[in-house]
Design an enzyme around this catalytic site. Structure first.
Site, short mmCIF file in Angstrom:
data_model
loop_
_atom_site.label_atom_id
_atom_site.label_comp_id
_atom_site.label_asym_id
_atom_site.label_seq_id
_atom_site.Cartn_x
_atom_site.Cartn_y
_atom_site.Cartn_z
N ASP A 15 53.82 33.23 58.63
CA ASP A 15 54.51 34.82 59.05
C ASP A 15 54.73 34.33 60.77
O ASP A 15 53.21 33.78 60.42
CB ASP A 15 53.63 35.64 59.26
CG ASP A 15 53.26 37.52 59.00
OD1 ASP A 15 53.80 37.06 60.80
OD2 ASP A 15 53.12 37.77 58.65
N TRP A 17 48.65 37.12 50.05
CA TRP A 17 47.81 37.29 51.15
C TRP A 17 46.67 37.81 51.25
O TRP A 17 46.88 38.95 50.83
CB TRP A 17 48.73 37.98 52.43
CG TRP A 17 48.34 38.02 52.93
CD1 TRP A 17 47.28 37.59 54.37
CD2 TRP A 17 47.26 39.15 54.29
NE1 TRP A 17 46.35 37.98 55.27
CE2 TRP A 17 46.67 38.51 55.23
CE3 TRP A 17 47.10 40.15 53.35
CZ2 TRP A 17 45.52 39.96 56.32
CZ3 TRP A 17 46.59 41.32 54.21
CH2 TRP A 17 45.58 40.46 55.08
N LYS A 66 46.68 33.11 57.82
CA LYS A 66 46.50 33.75 58.46
C LYS A 66 45.59 32.92 59.75
O LYS A 66 45.06 32.25 58.74
CB LYS A 66 46.11 34.87 58.77
CG LYS A 66 45.69 36.39 59.03
CD LYS A 66 46.33 37.20 58.91
CE LYS A 66 46.07 37.96 59.68
NZ LYS A 66 46.40 40.28 59.63
N ASP A 77 48.58 39.95 66.81
CA ASP A 77 49.52 40.34 65.25
C ASP A 77 50.09 41.41 65.10
O ASP A 77 49.10 42.15 64.02
CB ASP A 77 49.38 39.49 63.96
CG ASP A 77 49.48 39.33 62.53
OD1 ASP A 77 50.87 39.44 63.02
OD2 ASP A 77 48.20 39.65 61.46
N ASP A 107 52.74 43.21 64.97
CA ASP A 107 53.77 43.69 63.35
C ASP A 107 54.69 44.02 63.90
O ASP A 107 55.08 45.38 63.62
CB ASP A 107 53.07 44.15 62.58
CG ASP A 107 52.52 42.73 61.41
OD1 ASP A 107 53.62 42.22 61.18
OD2 ASP A 107 51.33 42.91 61.28
N HIS A 120 51.40 34.91 62.50
CA HIS A 120 49.54 34.77 62.12
C HIS A 120 49.21 32.83 62.94
O HIS A 120 48.84 32.13 61.93
CB HIS A 120 49.93 34.30 60.58
CG HIS A 120 50.09 35.03 59.77
ND1 HIS A 120 49.93 35.49 58.76
CD2 HIS A 120 50.09 36.81 60.39
CE1 HIS A 120 49.62 37.00 58.35
NE2 HIS A 120 49.79 37.31 59.46
N GLU A 137 50.40 32.80 51.44
CA GLU A 137 50.54 33.20 53.25
C GLU A 137 49.18 33.15 53.92
O GLU A 137 47.98 33.31 53.58
CB GLU A 137 50.99 34.79 52.84
CG GLU A 137 51.07 35.37 54.35
CD GLU A 137 51.83 36.42 55.09
OE1 GLU A 137 51.78 37.21 53.59
OE2 GLU A 137 52.08 37.22 55.91
N ASP A 173 58.80 41.44 57.66
CA ASP A 173 56.92 42.39 57.37
C ASP A 173 56.75 42.23 59.08
O ASP A 173 56.05 41.62 59.82
CB ASP A 173 56.25 41.22 57.21
CG ASP A 173 55.21 41.62 57.46
OD1 ASP A 173 54.75 42.57 56.80
OD2 ASP A 173 53.20 40.57 57.38
N HIS A 217 58.04 35.64 56.70
CA HIS A 217 58.04 36.76 56.81
C HIS A 217 57.72 36.95 58.54
O HIS A 217 57.87 36.29 59.37
CB HIS A 217 56.39 37.25 57.01
CG HIS A 217 56.05 37.73 55.33
ND1 HIS A 217 54.43 38.57 55.13
CD2 HIS A 217 56.42 38.15 54.42
CE1 HIS A 217 55.28 38.98 54.32
NE2 HIS A 217 55.67 38.40 53.10
C1 RNT Z 1 49.36 40.58 56.87
C2 RNT Z 1 50.01 39.94 55.98
C3 RNT Z 1 51.08 40.86 54.86
C4 RNT Z 1 50.69 41.89 54.98
C5 RNT Z 1 51.81 42.45 54.17
C6 RNT Z 1 51.61 44.07 54.43
O1 RNT Z 1 48.53 39.97 57.67
O2 RNT Z 1 51.00 39.65 56.71
O3 RNT Z 1 51.92 40.07 54.75
O4 RNT Z 1 51.71 42.15 56.67
O5 RNT Z 1 51.48 41.98 53.09
ZN ZN Z 2 52.97 39.07 56.59
#
Ligand code: RNT
Ligand code: ZN
Length: 419
Positions: free
Chosen positions: A255, A181, A224, A290, A292, A258, A222, A322, A282
């Site tokens: 993810d 990523w 985004k 985003d 998290d 994302h 990955e 994640d 993820h």
């Molecule tokens: C970031 C991505 C990525 C990170 C990690 C730490 O937006 O989701 O996967 O969260 O690699």
């Molecule tokens: Zn991620």
């Protein structure tokens, strides 16, 4: 076997569902634990860098892990409280070195304590090159940077981490997932969208030129939508990586933080599985962006779990967590998300999908909706408790007291400000 479980087992059997098979399947299914929840994505480079790359961990709950030993001790607590088979997902910045080692020169020996840790616990290891929190990523571009010297550094770093990943697999006898990523993007309207993407494509071609033995290494990419400070353009967009993976055979990683807020990963799963052998996820929770947040038992988590199960793809979808919440006990954050993911998969396994599919095909949407709603209250909790008991982890709410006791005994000895 508890009475509640025995009753639940009968109720599911009447629907043609085998709770014993569901428990066995789920206990054997590996879920990859992200190491970075334990220290707010700081890592161990020169005492822990400050997080950059358009992502942020917010909150200042005390007691975050500051050393490999502390992070490993915290992970042991997590493993004691979450049932089932696990892998551990490491970022490059978690290398354990006496002297600073530039990221493009990282090698298997810099991760030796993690291999020992994983081997002693029967865990597989996954890996991620770290293309953020570094002076050469400070302007928001890495593999797509216009400066060839910057690209070279990051290409070499990614190659180095693939070597580390292969080593993990060889040492531990379990395949390693290597996820790339990058934060690359622009704050404001680009003058050139093609150029950075062309450079990213070339960089990936070079990184992945050396084909992976699929028994050792699975390369994932990955995408985004945007990062903080990089809101107007993301080089590694969904379309970019979807096309790249389709053309080259590496694996798309989705993810669920994302995408645009009304876009769902659950809906993408069957489409990708029709055209690729594998898919990686993820699992996170975006709140407005985003952000998290810790994974909770919400509609989208359940829909994702249902899609994976309905596609018969539990062994084709690589699951990892994640998120990074620094506002609550970090061990509890890990455990809540981990337990929820496995719980959601259990709920998905304990639905009579052939019956529901037949109703859709018969276009009996009234009965379909009525049953979907009634089945939401099937006694999955009783089966979950049985699963936890068989795995030897606390049942029901008992884990919370254990996490609190660990917090009271261990965490105050660390920096109370959380730093
Ligand atoms: C970031 C991505 C990525 C990170 C990690 C730490 O937006 O989701 O996967 O969260 O690699
Ligand atoms: Zn991620």
């Amino acid at each position: 076997m508890s009475t509640t479980y025995a009753l639940a087992k009968e109720q599911f059997a009447a629907l043609g569902l085998d709770t014993e098979a569901a428990i066995d399947r789920l206990l054997a299914l590996p879920i990859s634990i992200h190491c970075w929840q334990g220290d707010d994505v700081a890592g161990f480079e020169q005492g822990g860098g400050s997080l950059s790359g358009g992502i942020a961990a917010t909150g200042n709950h005390p007691g975050k892990a500051r050393t490999p030993a502390e992070l490993m001790a915290d992970l042991d607590q997590v493993l004691a409280l979450a049932p089932g088979k696990h892998k551990l997902n490491l970022h490059a910045i978690y290398a354990v070195t006496d002297e600073p080692v530039p990221r493009d020169r990282l090698a298997p020996e810099h991760f030796a304590p993690w291999v020992d840790y994983a081997r002693a616990r029967g865990l597989g290891l996954d890996v991620n090159p770290t293309l953020f929190s570094h002076p050469l990523a400070a302007d928001g571009m890495t593999l797509s940077h216009p400066d060839g010297a910057v690209r070279r550094f990051w290409i070499d770093h990614c190659k180095a981490m693939r070597r580390v990943g292969r080593h993990f697999a060889q040492e531990l006898g379990q395949v390693c997932v290597n996820n790339i990523w990058i934060p690359d993007g622009l704050k404001d309207t680009p003058a050139d969208r093609l150029g950075p993407r062309a450079r990213l494509k070339d960089a990936l071609d070079e990184i992945l030129a050396d084909p992976a033995d699929p028994a050792l290494l699975i390369d994932t990419v990955e995408s985004k939508v945007f990062g903080i400070g990089l809101e107007s353009y993301t080089v590694g967009s969904h379309e970019f990586y979807l096309s790249y993976a389709a053309k080259t055979g590496c694996v798309c990683l989705l993810d669920n933080g994302h995408y645009h807020p009304t876009e769902t990963v659950s809906d993408k799963i069957p489409s990708l599985l029709l055209f690729a052998d594998r898919l990686a996820l993820h699992l996170t929770r975006g709140v407005r962006w985003d952000s998290d947040h810790v994974v909770t038992w919400n509609d989208e988590l359940l829909e994702i779990a249902k899609e994976v199960v309905r596609c018969g793809a539990l062994d084709r979808v690589l699951l990892s967590l994640d998120y990074f919440d620094a506002s609550i006990n970090r061990i509890a954050a890990w455990v809540i998300g981990l337990r929820n993911v496995r719980k959601a998969l259990l709920a998905a396994l304990l639905l009579p999908h052939p019956q529901l599919r037949a109703l859709q095909d018969r276009r009996d949407f009234t009965r379909l909706l009525a049953l979907q709603e009634e089945y939401k209250l099937l006694p999955v909790g009783a089966v979950w408790d049985e699963l936890c008991a068989r795995a030897g982890v606390p049942v029901g709410t008992d884990w919370i007291g254990q996490a609190e006791a660990y917090e009271a005994a261990i965490l105050p000895k660390r920096n109370p400000a959380g730093n």
